[in-house]
Scaffold this motif. Structure first.
Motif, PDB file in Angstrom:
ATOM      1  N   ARG A  13     -40.448   0.164  -0.224  1.00 27.54           N
ATOM      2  CA  ARG A  13     -41.149  -0.330  -1.581  1.00 27.54           C
ATOM      3  C   ARG A  13     -41.412   0.730  -2.606  1.00 27.54           C
ATOM      4  N   ARG A  14     -41.849   1.957  -2.043  1.00 28.09           N
ATOM      5  CA  ARG A  14     -41.999   3.042  -3.045  1.00 28.09           C
ATOM      6  C   ARG A  14     -40.854   3.529  -3.490  1.00 28.09           C
ATOM      7  N   GLU A  15     -39.814   3.591  -3.005  1.00 24.37           N
ATOM      8  CA  GLU A  15     -38.332   3.852  -3.385  1.00 24.37           C
ATOM      9  C   GLU A  15     -38.037   2.956  -4.512  1.00 24.37           C
ATOM     10  N   VAL A  16     -38.095   1.836  -4.305  1.00 23.79           N
ATOM     11  CA  VAL A  16     -37.758   0.656  -5.246  1.00 23.79           C
ATOM     12  C   VAL A  16     -38.772   0.801  -6.409  1.00 23.79           C
ATOM     13  N   TRP A  55     -28.068  -3.087  -6.657  1.00 23.89           N
ATOM     14  CA  TRP A  55     -29.266  -3.919  -6.365  1.00 23.89           C
ATOM     15  C   TRP A  55     -29.338  -5.187  -7.198  1.00 23.89           C
ATOM     16  N   LEU A  56     -28.317  -5.760  -7.947  1.00 20.31           N
ATOM     17  CA  LEU A  56     -28.138  -6.663  -8.500  1.00 20.31           C
ATOM     18  C   LEU A  56     -28.018  -7.864  -7.540  1.00 20.31           C
ATOM     19  N   ALA A  57     -27.239  -7.756  -6.784  1.00 20.89           N
ATOM     20  CA  ALA A  57     -26.868  -8.959  -5.677  1.00 20.89           C
ATOM     21  C   ALA A  57     -27.533  -8.543  -4.559  1.00 20.89           C
ATOM     22  N   SER A  58     -28.887  -8.648  -4.715  1.00 17.17           N
ATOM     23  CA  SER A  58     -29.832  -8.161  -3.575  1.00 17.17           C
ATOM     24  C   SER A  58     -29.791  -8.827  -2.213  1.00 17.17           C
ATOM     25  N   ALA A  59     -29.419 -10.059  -2.504  1.00 16.23           N
ATOM     26  CA  ALA A  59     -29.549 -11.084  -1.064  1.00 16.23           C
ATOM     27  C   ALA A  59     -28.338 -11.000  -0.691  1.00 16.23           C
ATOM     28  N   TRP A  60     -27.203 -10.498  -0.968  1.00 16.11           N
ATOM     29  CA  TRP A  60     -25.700 -10.499  -0.703  1.00 16.11           C
ATOM     30  C   TRP A  60     -25.795  -9.733   0.727  1.00 16.11           C
ATOM     31  N   PRO A  61     -24.863 -10.144   1.494  1.00 15.10           N
ATOM     32  CA  PRO A  61     -24.558  -9.520   2.805  1.00 15.10           C
ATOM     33  C   PRO A  61     -23.696  -8.434   2.424  1.00 15.10           C
ATOM     34  N   LYS A  62     -23.358  -7.437   3.293  1.00 17.15           N
ATOM     35  CA  LYS A  62     -22.744  -6.379   3.019  1.00 17.15           C
ATOM     36  C   LYS A  62     -21.314  -6.596   3.218  1.00 17.15           C
ATOM     37  N   GLU A  63     -20.806  -7.508   3.872  1.00 15.99           N
ATOM     38  CA  GLU A  63     -19.366  -7.740   3.891  1.00 15.99           C
ATOM     39  C   GLU A  63     -18.916  -8.531   2.499  1.00 15.99           C
ATOM     40  N   HIS A  64     -19.863  -8.761   1.623  1.00 15.18           N
ATOM     41  CA  HIS A  64     -19.397  -8.950   0.229  1.00 15.18           C
ATOM     42  C   HIS A  64     -19.953  -8.213  -0.757  1.00 15.18           C
ATOM     43  N   GLY A  68     -27.184  -5.661   2.064  1.00 18.44           N
ATOM     44  CA  GLY A  68     -27.646  -6.185   3.330  1.00 18.44           C
ATOM     45  C   GLY A  68     -28.743  -5.995   3.807  1.00 18.44           C
ATOM     46  N   TRP A  69     -30.038  -6.075   2.782  1.00 18.59           N
ATOM     47  CA  TRP A  69     -31.444  -5.742   3.139  1.00 18.59           C
ATOM     48  C   TRP A  69     -31.961  -6.955   4.088  1.00 18.59           C
ATOM     49  N   SER A  70     -32.855  -6.661   4.742  1.00 14.34           N
ATOM     50  CA  SER A  70     -33.553  -7.573   5.687  1.00 14.34           C
ATOM     51  C   SER A  70     -34.118  -8.428   4.522  1.00 14.34           C
ATOM     52  N   ILE A  71     -34.806  -9.467   5.111  1.00 15.82           N
ATOM     53  CA  ILE A  71     -35.684 -10.612   4.418  1.00 15.82           C
ATOM     54  C   ILE A  71     -36.762  -9.727   3.970  1.00 15.82           C
ATOM     55  N   GLU A  72     -37.590  -8.897   4.567  1.00 16.48           N
ATOM     56  CA  GLU A  72     -38.602  -8.299   4.161  1.00 16.48           C
ATOM     57  C   GLU A  72     -38.278  -7.365   2.918  1.00 16.48           C
ATOM     58  N   GLU A  73     -37.149  -6.605   3.040  1.00 10.93           N
ATOM     59  CA  GLU A  73     -36.633  -5.919   1.883  1.00 10.93           C
ATOM     60  C   GLU A  73     -36.553  -6.395   0.470  1.00 10.93           C
ATOM     61  N   GLN A  74     -35.577  -7.768   1.057  1.00 13.04           N
ATOM     62  CA  GLN A  74     -35.347  -8.733  -0.209  1.00 13.04           C
ATOM     63  C   GLN A  74     -36.621  -9.089  -1.080  1.00 13.04           C
ATOM     64  N   TYR A  75     -37.586  -9.308  -0.276  1.00 13.24           N
ATOM     65  CA  TYR A  75     -38.739  -9.809  -0.753  1.00 13.24           C
ATOM     66  C   TYR A  75     -39.577  -8.989  -1.328  1.00 13.24           C
ATOM     67  N   VAL A  76     -39.721  -7.679  -1.031  1.00 20.55           N
ATOM     68  CA  VAL A  76     -40.366  -6.449  -1.554  1.00 20.55           C
ATOM     69  C   VAL A  76     -39.806  -6.216  -2.752  1.00 20.55           C
ATOM     70  N   PHE A  77     -38.335  -6.150  -2.787  1.00 22.46           N
ATOM     71  CA  PHE A  77     -37.383  -5.595  -4.089  1.00 22.46           C
ATOM     72  C   PHE A  77     -38.046  -6.744  -5.276  1.00 22.46           C
ATOM     73  N   ASP A  78     -37.868  -8.067  -4.852  1.00 23.19           N
ATOM     74  CA  ASP A  78     -38.366  -9.048  -5.881  1.00 23.19           C
ATOM     75  C   ASP A  78     -39.836  -8.868  -6.279  1.00 23.19           C
ATOM     76  N   GLU A  79     -40.728  -8.371  -5.413  1.00 21.63           N
ATOM     77  CA  GLU A  79     -42.137  -8.280  -5.890  1.00 21.63           C
ATOM     78  C   GLU A  79     -42.012  -7.040  -6.875  1.00 21.63           C
ATOM     79  N   GLU A  80     -41.373  -6.011  -6.551  1.00 22.49           N
ATOM     80  CA  GLU A  80     -41.408  -4.628  -7.253  1.00 22.49           C
ATOM     81  C   GLU A  80     -40.690  -5.060  -8.798  1.00 22.49           C
TER      82      GLU A  80
END
Length: 387
Positions: A13-16, A55-64, A68-80
Protein backbone atom coordinates in the motif's frame (compact mmCIF):
# COMPACT_ATOMS: atom_id res chain seq x y z
CA UNK A 1 -12.65 -12.01 12.63
CA UNK A 2 -9.41 -10.15 11.85
CA UNK A 3 -9.95 -7.86 8.85
CA UNK A 4 -6.52 -6.26 8.98
CA UNK A 5 -4.17 -6.67 6.05
CA UNK A 6 -0.79 -8.34 6.52
CA UNK A 7 2.42 -6.32 6.92
CA UNK A 8 3.38 -7.29 3.36
CA UNK A 9 0.14 -5.84 1.95
CA UNK A 10 0.54 -2.66 4.00
CA UNK A 11 4.08 -2.28 2.61
CA UNK A 12 2.58 -2.68 -0.84
CA UNK A 13 0.00 0.00 0.00
CA UNK A 14 2.76 2.45 0.92
CA UNK A 15 4.58 1.72 -2.34
CA UNK A 16 1.44 2.34 -4.40
CA UNK A 17 0.55 5.50 -2.47
CA UNK A 18 4.06 6.90 -2.89
CA UNK A 19 4.00 6.26 -6.63
CA UNK A 20 0.66 8.02 -7.07
CA UNK A 21 1.90 10.96 -5.02
CA UNK A 22 5.21 11.35 -6.82
CA UNK A 23 5.03 9.78 -10.30
CA UNK A 24 1.48 9.99 -11.66
CA UNK A 25 0.78 13.13 -13.77
CA UNK A 26 -0.40 15.74 -11.27
CA UNK A 27 -2.14 17.90 -13.87
CA UNK A 28 -4.51 15.06 -14.73
CA UNK A 29 -5.44 14.57 -11.06
CA UNK A 30 -6.05 18.31 -10.66
CA UNK A 31 -8.20 18.45 -13.77
CA UNK A 32 -10.20 15.40 -12.72
CA UNK A 33 -10.76 16.65 -9.16
CA UNK A 34 -11.90 20.03 -10.51
CA UNK A 35 -14.62 18.32 -12.51
CA UNK A 36 -13.18 19.36 -15.86
CA UNK A 37 -13.86 17.03 -18.82
CA UNK A 38 -10.92 14.88 -19.85
CA UNK A 39 -9.92 14.98 -23.50
CA UNK A 40 -8.93 11.79 -25.30
CA UNK A 41 -5.27 12.77 -24.87
CA UNK A 42 -5.79 13.08 -21.09
CA UNK A 43 -7.47 9.68 -20.85
CA UNK A 44 -4.77 8.04 -22.93
CA UNK A 45 -1.93 9.68 -20.98
CA UNK A 46 -3.51 8.70 -17.65
CA UNK A 47 -3.90 5.05 -18.62
CA UNK A 48 -0.55 4.81 -20.35
CA UNK A 49 1.12 6.09 -17.16
CA UNK A 50 -0.41 3.13 -15.33
CA UNK A 51 0.42 0.83 -18.23
CA UNK A 52 4.09 1.86 -18.26
CA UNK A 53 4.28 0.91 -14.59
CA UNK A 54 2.59 -2.42 -15.35
CA UNK A 55 -0.42 -1.47 -13.21
CA UNK A 56 -3.19 -0.82 -15.73
CA UNK A 57 -4.30 -4.45 -16.08
CA UNK A 58 -4.10 -4.83 -12.31
CA UNK A 59 -6.30 -7.94 -12.07
CA UNK A 60 -4.72 -9.86 -14.96
CA UNK A 61 -2.69 -12.98 -14.23
CA UNK A 62 1.03 -13.00 -14.99
CA UNK A 63 0.70 -15.35 -17.95
CA UNK A 64 -1.22 -12.64 -19.79
CA UNK A 65 1.04 -9.77 -18.81
CA UNK A 66 -0.63 -8.69 -15.58
CA UNK A 67 1.17 -8.14 -12.27
CA UNK A 68 -0.22 -11.36 -10.78
CA UNK A 69 -1.26 -9.61 -7.58
CA UNK A 70 -3.13 -11.31 -4.78
CA UNK A 71 -6.76 -10.40 -4.13
CA UNK A 72 -5.62 -8.23 -1.22
CA UNK A 73 -3.09 -6.36 -3.38
CA UNK A 74 -5.65 -5.76 -6.12
CA UNK A 75 -8.07 -4.43 -3.55
CA UNK A 76 -5.52 -2.12 -1.91
CA UNK A 77 -4.43 -0.82 -5.32
CA UNK A 78 -8.00 0.13 -6.20
CA UNK A 79 -8.38 1.85 -2.82
CA UNK A 80 -5.22 3.90 -3.31
CA UNK A 81 -6.13 4.85 -6.88
CA UNK A 82 -9.44 6.23 -5.61
CA UNK A 83 -7.77 7.91 -2.65
CA UNK A 84 -5.25 9.70 -4.88
CA UNK A 85 -7.98 11.13 -7.11
CA UNK A 86 -6.73 9.33 -10.22
CA UNK A 87 -9.38 9.15 -12.99
CA UNK A 88 -11.28 5.89 -12.96
CA UNK A 89 -9.71 3.50 -15.46
CA UNK A 90 -11.91 3.06 -18.53
CA UNK A 91 -13.04 -0.51 -17.86
CA UNK A 92 -14.00 -1.55 -21.39
CA UNK A 93 -10.48 -2.69 -22.22
CA UNK A 94 -8.76 -4.07 -19.13
CA UNK A 95 -11.84 -5.15 -17.13
CA UNK A 96 -14.25 -6.26 -19.85
CA UNK A 97 -12.85 -7.33 -23.20
CA UNK A 98 -9.32 -8.21 -22.07
CA UNK A 99 -10.40 -11.21 -19.95
CA UNK A 100 -12.73 -12.36 -22.74
CA UNK A 101 -9.87 -12.29 -25.24
CA UNK A 102 -7.36 -14.13 -23.06
CA UNK A 103 -10.00 -16.69 -22.01
CA UNK A 104 -11.78 -17.38 -25.32
CA UNK A 105 -9.62 -15.79 -28.04
CA UNK A 106 -7.06 -17.42 -30.30
CA UNK A 107 -3.33 -17.03 -29.76
CA UNK A 108 -3.20 -14.65 -32.73
CA UNK A 109 -5.95 -12.49 -31.17
CA UNK A 110 -4.15 -12.41 -27.84
CA UNK A 111 -0.96 -11.25 -29.55
CA UNK A 112 -2.88 -8.70 -31.58
CA UNK A 113 -4.99 -7.02 -28.90
CA UNK A 114 -3.75 -7.74 -25.37
CA UNK A 115 -0.54 -5.63 -25.49
CA UNK A 116 -2.40 -2.44 -26.47
CA UNK A 117 -5.07 -3.04 -23.81
CA UNK A 118 -2.44 -3.80 -21.18
CA UNK A 119 -0.29 -0.70 -21.80
CA UNK A 120 -3.19 1.72 -22.38
CA UNK A 121 -2.23 2.66 -25.92
CA UNK A 122 -5.53 1.35 -27.36
CA UNK A 123 -8.91 2.41 -26.00
CA UNK A 124 -12.03 0.27 -26.28
CA UNK A 125 -15.80 0.78 -26.25
CA UNK A 126 -18.60 -1.70 -25.57
CA UNK A 127 -21.32 -2.13 -28.20
CA UNK A 128 -24.13 -3.87 -26.33
CA UNK A 129 -27.31 -1.79 -25.86
CA UNK A 130 -29.53 -0.89 -28.80
CA UNK A 131 -32.59 1.38 -28.98
CA UNK A 132 -34.83 -1.68 -28.64
CA UNK A 133 -32.54 -3.90 -26.57
CA UNK A 134 -31.20 -2.60 -23.28
CA UNK A 135 -31.82 -4.71 -20.19
CA UNK A 136 -33.37 -7.31 -22.52
CA UNK A 137 -30.09 -7.52 -24.40
CA UNK A 138 -30.91 -10.86 -26.00
CA UNK A 139 -33.49 -9.06 -28.17
CA UNK A 140 -30.74 -7.26 -30.09
CA UNK A 141 -31.20 -6.86 -33.84
CA UNK A 142 -27.71 -5.66 -34.84
CA UNK A 143 -26.66 -7.94 -37.69
CA UNK A 144 -23.40 -9.43 -38.91
CA UNK A 145 -23.58 -11.31 -42.20
CA UNK A 146 -20.62 -13.50 -43.15
CA UNK A 147 -19.59 -13.91 -46.77
CA UNK A 148 -16.21 -14.98 -48.15
CA UNK A 149 -14.46 -14.53 -44.80
CA UNK A 150 -15.82 -11.01 -44.15
CA UNK A 151 -18.60 -9.85 -41.82
CA UNK A 152 -20.85 -6.95 -42.88
CA UNK A 153 -22.10 -5.10 -39.80
CA UNK A 154 -25.35 -3.14 -39.77
CA UNK A 155 -27.24 -1.61 -36.90
CA UNK A 156 -27.38 0.94 -34.13
CA UNK A 157 -25.69 0.80 -30.72
CA UNK A 158 -26.61 3.35 -28.05
CA UNK A 159 -25.48 4.57 -24.60
CA UNK A 160 -21.95 3.64 -25.64
CA UNK A 161 -19.62 5.02 -22.97
CA UNK A 162 -16.26 6.48 -24.01
CA UNK A 163 -16.71 5.70 -27.72
CA UNK A 164 -15.22 9.12 -28.48
CA UNK A 165 -11.94 7.97 -26.89
CA UNK A 166 -11.89 4.45 -28.35
CA UNK A 167 -9.79 2.86 -31.06
CA UNK A 168 -11.83 -0.37 -31.05
CA UNK A 169 -15.33 -1.47 -30.15
CA UNK A 170 -16.35 -5.00 -29.15
CA UNK A 171 -19.97 -5.77 -29.85
CA UNK A 172 -22.68 -8.37 -29.88
CA UNK A 173 -24.19 -9.07 -33.27
CA UNK A 174 -26.82 -11.48 -34.53
CA UNK A 175 -25.17 -13.87 -36.97
CA UNK A 176 -28.10 -16.26 -37.28
CA UNK A 177 -31.74 -16.47 -36.19
CA UNK A 178 -32.83 -19.45 -34.14
CA UNK A 179 -35.74 -20.34 -31.90
CA UNK A 180 -34.09 -19.12 -28.71
CA UNK A 181 -33.12 -15.45 -28.89
CA UNK A 182 -29.93 -15.96 -26.86
CA UNK A 183 -28.61 -18.17 -29.64
CA UNK A 184 -27.12 -16.96 -32.89
CA UNK A 185 -25.31 -14.02 -31.26
CA UNK A 186 -21.57 -13.57 -31.87
CA UNK A 187 -18.85 -11.47 -30.19
CA UNK A 188 -17.04 -9.31 -32.77
CA UNK A 189 -14.35 -6.61 -32.59
CA UNK A 190 -14.34 -3.63 -34.95
CA UNK A 191 -11.94 -0.69 -35.41
CA UNK A 192 -13.63 2.65 -34.67
CA UNK A 193 -12.14 4.12 -37.83
CA UNK A 194 -13.79 1.60 -40.14
CA UNK A 195 -15.63 3.08 -43.16
CA UNK A 196 -19.37 3.27 -42.51
CA UNK A 197 -19.04 3.63 -38.72
CA UNK A 198 -20.35 6.90 -37.27
CA UNK A 199 -20.19 8.14 -33.66
CA UNK A 200 -22.83 10.64 -32.52
CA UNK A 201 -22.36 12.27 -29.10
CA UNK A 202 -25.12 12.09 -26.48
CA UNK A 203 -24.66 15.20 -24.32
CA UNK A 204 -26.46 14.96 -20.98
CA UNK A 205 -28.32 17.73 -19.17
CA UNK A 206 -25.20 18.77 -17.25
CA UNK A 207 -23.31 19.31 -20.51
CA UNK A 208 -21.16 16.19 -20.07
CA UNK A 209 -20.22 14.02 -23.04
CA UNK A 210 -19.77 10.47 -21.78
CA UNK A 211 -22.32 8.60 -23.88
CA UNK A 212 -22.67 8.08 -27.62
CA UNK A 213 -24.66 6.49 -30.39
CA UNK A 214 -22.62 4.32 -32.75
CA UNK A 215 -24.11 3.65 -36.19
CA UNK A 216 -22.95 0.93 -38.59
CA UNK A 217 -23.74 1.10 -42.30
CA UNK A 218 -22.29 -1.91 -44.15
CA UNK A 219 -19.13 -1.88 -42.04
CA UNK A 220 -16.70 -4.62 -43.11
CA UNK A 221 -14.51 -6.61 -40.70
CA UNK A 222 -12.64 -9.88 -41.27
CA UNK A 223 -13.96 -13.12 -39.81
CA UNK A 224 -10.80 -13.24 -37.68
CA UNK A 225 -12.25 -10.36 -35.64
CA UNK A 226 -14.81 -12.71 -34.11
CA UNK A 227 -13.84 -13.92 -30.64
CA UNK A 228 -14.46 -17.63 -30.07
CA UNK A 229 -17.15 -19.61 -31.84
CA UNK A 230 -19.90 -18.12 -33.97
CA UNK A 231 -23.18 -18.08 -32.07
CA UNK A 232 -21.49 -18.22 -28.64
CA UNK A 233 -21.49 -14.47 -28.05
CA UNK A 234 -24.20 -14.63 -25.40
CA UNK A 235 -22.07 -17.02 -23.33
CA UNK A 236 -19.04 -14.74 -23.60
CA UNK A 237 -21.13 -11.67 -22.76
CA UNK A 238 -22.39 -13.25 -19.54
CA UNK A 239 -18.80 -14.00 -18.54
CA UNK A 240 -17.92 -10.36 -19.22
CA UNK A 241 -20.94 -8.94 -17.37
CA UNK A 242 -19.85 -10.68 -14.19
CA UNK A 243 -16.65 -8.64 -14.19
CA UNK A 244 -18.54 -5.47 -15.18
CA UNK A 245 -21.00 -5.70 -12.31
CA UNK A 246 -18.31 -6.50 -9.76
CA UNK A 247 -16.32 -3.46 -10.90
CA UNK A 248 -19.08 -1.11 -9.72
CA UNK A 249 -18.09 -1.57 -6.05
CA UNK A 250 -15.36 1.13 -5.82
CA UNK A 251 -15.06 0.83 -2.06
CA UNK A 252 -12.19 3.31 -1.78
CA UNK A 253 -14.15 6.09 -3.45
CA UNK A 254 -17.20 5.43 -1.27
CA UNK A 255 -15.13 5.58 1.90
CA UNK A 256 -13.50 8.83 0.76
CA UNK A 257 -16.92 10.38 0.13
CA UNK A 258 -18.14 9.21 3.55
CA UNK A 259 -15.15 10.87 5.23
CA UNK A 260 -15.95 14.07 3.38
CA UNK A 261 -19.62 13.89 4.38
CA UNK A 262 -18.70 13.37 8.03
CA UNK A 263 -16.32 16.34 7.92
CA UNK A 264 -19.05 18.57 6.49
CA UNK A 265 -21.62 17.33 9.02
CA UNK A 266 -19.22 17.81 11.94
CA UNK A 267 -18.37 21.40 10.97
CA UNK A 268 -20.72 24.08 12.27
CA UNK A 269 -23.01 25.65 9.68
CA UNK A 270 -21.94 29.21 8.78
CA UNK A 271 -23.85 31.82 10.80
CA UNK A 272 -25.46 29.35 13.20
CA UNK A 273 -22.64 26.98 14.17
CA UNK A 274 -25.21 24.17 14.23
CA UNK A 275 -23.76 20.75 13.43
CA UNK A 276 -25.69 18.39 11.21
CA UNK A 277 -24.00 15.43 12.89
CA UNK A 278 -25.96 16.30 16.07
CA UNK A 279 -29.21 15.61 14.24
CA UNK A 280 -30.12 12.02 15.28
CA UNK A 281 -31.83 11.31 11.96
CA UNK A 282 -28.82 12.38 9.89
CA UNK A 283 -26.39 10.60 12.22
CA UNK A 284 -28.37 7.38 11.84
CA UNK A 285 -28.43 7.69 8.03
CA UNK A 286 -24.67 8.26 7.99
CA UNK A 287 -24.06 5.23 10.22
CA UNK A 288 -26.32 3.11 7.99
CA UNK A 289 -24.32 4.17 4.91
CA UNK A 290 -21.04 3.28 6.61
CA UNK A 291 -22.41 -0.15 7.57
CA UNK A 292 -23.67 -0.62 4.00
CA UNK A 293 -20.15 0.01 2.64
CA UNK A 294 -18.77 -2.57 5.10
CA UNK A 295 -21.33 -5.09 3.86
CA UNK A 296 -20.54 -4.32 0.23
CA UNK A 297 -16.85 -4.78 0.93
CA UNK A 298 -17.40 -8.23 2.46
CA UNK A 299 -19.53 -9.27 -0.53
CA UNK A 300 -16.80 -8.15 -2.94
CA UNK A 301 -14.19 -10.08 -0.97
CA UNK A 302 -16.25 -13.27 -1.23
CA UNK A 303 -16.63 -12.92 -5.00
CA UNK A 304 -12.98 -11.98 -5.55
CA UNK A 305 -11.93 -14.98 -3.47
CA UNK A 306 -13.98 -17.23 -5.75
CA UNK A 307 -12.27 -15.67 -8.80
CA UNK A 308 -8.84 -16.19 -7.20
CA UNK A 309 -9.71 -19.86 -6.76
CA UNK A 310 -10.24 -20.18 -10.51
CA UNK A 311 -13.91 -19.29 -10.76
CA UNK A 312 -15.76 -16.29 -12.20
CA UNK A 313 -17.91 -13.62 -10.56
CA UNK A 314 -20.97 -15.43 -11.94
CA UNK A 315 -24.56 -14.53 -11.14
CA UNK A 316 -23.61 -13.45 -7.61
CA UNK A 317 -22.08 -10.35 -9.22
CA UNK A 318 -25.65 -9.08 -9.59
CA UNK A 319 -25.65 -8.69 -5.80
CA UNK A 320 -22.66 -6.35 -5.97
CA UNK A 321 -24.29 -4.31 -8.72
CA UNK A 322 -27.40 -3.69 -6.60
CA UNK A 323 -25.54 -3.07 -3.34
CA UNK A 324 -23.01 -0.75 -4.99
CA UNK A 325 -25.74 1.26 -6.69
CA UNK A 326 -27.90 1.67 -3.61
CA UNK A 327 -24.93 2.49 -1.37
CA UNK A 328 -23.62 5.08 -3.82
CA UNK A 329 -27.03 6.73 -3.86
CA UNK A 330 -27.20 6.71 -0.06
CA UNK A 331 -23.84 8.45 0.20
CA UNK A 332 -24.46 11.09 -2.46
CA UNK A 333 -27.84 11.99 -0.91
CA UNK A 334 -26.07 12.48 2.43
CA UNK A 335 -23.48 14.62 0.67
CA UNK A 336 -26.07 17.01 -0.75
CA UNK A 337 -27.71 17.35 2.67
CA UNK A 338 -24.37 17.98 4.37
CA UNK A 339 -22.94 20.34 1.76
CA UNK A 340 -26.00 22.55 1.35
CA UNK A 341 -25.44 24.88 4.35
CA UNK A 342 -21.78 25.40 3.41
CA UNK A 343 -22.15 26.37 -0.25
CA UNK A 344 -20.61 29.79 -0.90
CA UNK A 345 -18.71 29.84 2.41
CA UNK A 346 -15.15 29.03 3.37
CA UNK A 347 -14.59 25.86 5.32
CA UNK A 348 -14.71 22.10 4.78
CA UNK A 349 -16.81 22.53 1.63
CA UNK A 350 -14.38 24.91 -0.05
CA UNK A 351 -13.04 21.93 -1.98
CA UNK A 352 -16.48 20.99 -3.30
CA UNK A 353 -16.46 20.91 -7.09
CA UNK A 354 -19.05 20.52 -9.83
CA UNK A 355 -17.90 16.88 -10.07
CA UNK A 356 -19.24 16.22 -6.57
CA UNK A 357 -22.76 17.30 -7.57
CA UNK A 358 -22.42 15.57 -10.95
CA UNK A 359 -21.56 12.38 -9.03
CA UNK A 360 -24.95 12.60 -7.33
CA UNK A 361 -26.82 12.94 -10.62
CA UNK A 362 -24.75 10.22 -12.31
CA UNK A 363 -25.62 7.92 -9.42
CA UNK A 364 -29.28 8.02 -10.43
CA UNK A 365 -28.36 6.32 -13.69
CA UNK A 366 -26.55 3.48 -11.93
CA UNK A 367 -29.91 1.84 -11.25
CA UNK A 368 -30.32 1.44 -15.01
CA UNK A 369 -26.98 0.89 -16.76
CA UNK A 370 -25.18 -2.43 -16.63
CA UNK A 371 -28.55 -4.17 -16.29
CA UNK A 372 -31.36 -2.50 -14.33
CA UNK A 373 -31.58 -3.33 -10.64
CA UNK A 374 -34.98 -4.96 -11.22
CA UNK A 375 -33.41 -7.35 -13.74
CA UNK A 376 -30.54 -8.08 -11.34
CA UNK A 377 -33.01 -8.98 -8.59
CA UNK A 378 -34.70 -11.44 -10.93
CA UNK A 379 -31.32 -13.02 -11.73
CA UNK A 380 -30.57 -13.38 -8.02
CA UNK A 381 -33.97 -14.91 -7.32
CA UNK A 382 -33.74 -17.46 -10.13
CA UNK A 383 -30.06 -18.33 -10.37
CA UNK A 384 -28.61 -17.59 -6.92
CA UNK A 385 -31.55 -18.40 -4.64
CA UNK A 386 -33.12 -20.99 -6.97
CA UNK A 387 -36.63 -19.54 -6.59
Amino acid sequence: MDLKFSAHVEDFRREVRHWFETQFPKDIIEKYKAGQPLATADVRRSEMALGAKGWLASAWPKEHGGPGWSIEEQYVFDEELERAGVPTVTPMGVVYVGPVIYTFGSEAQKQRWLPGIRDGSNGWAQGYSEPGAGSDLASLEFSAELKDGTYTLNGHKIWTSAAQHADWIFLLARTSRREKKQEGISFICCPMGAPGLTVKPIVTIDGAHVLNEVLFDNVKVPEDNRIGEEGKGWTYSQYLLGFERTSYARIGGKRAMLRYVRALATAGSPGTNERLIDDPGFAMRLAEAEIAVDGLEMTVFRILSAVAAGGTPGDAASTVKILATETHQQITELFLDAAGPHVGHRGPSSGTTPRDVATYFAGRAQSIYGGTNEIQKTIIARKVLGL
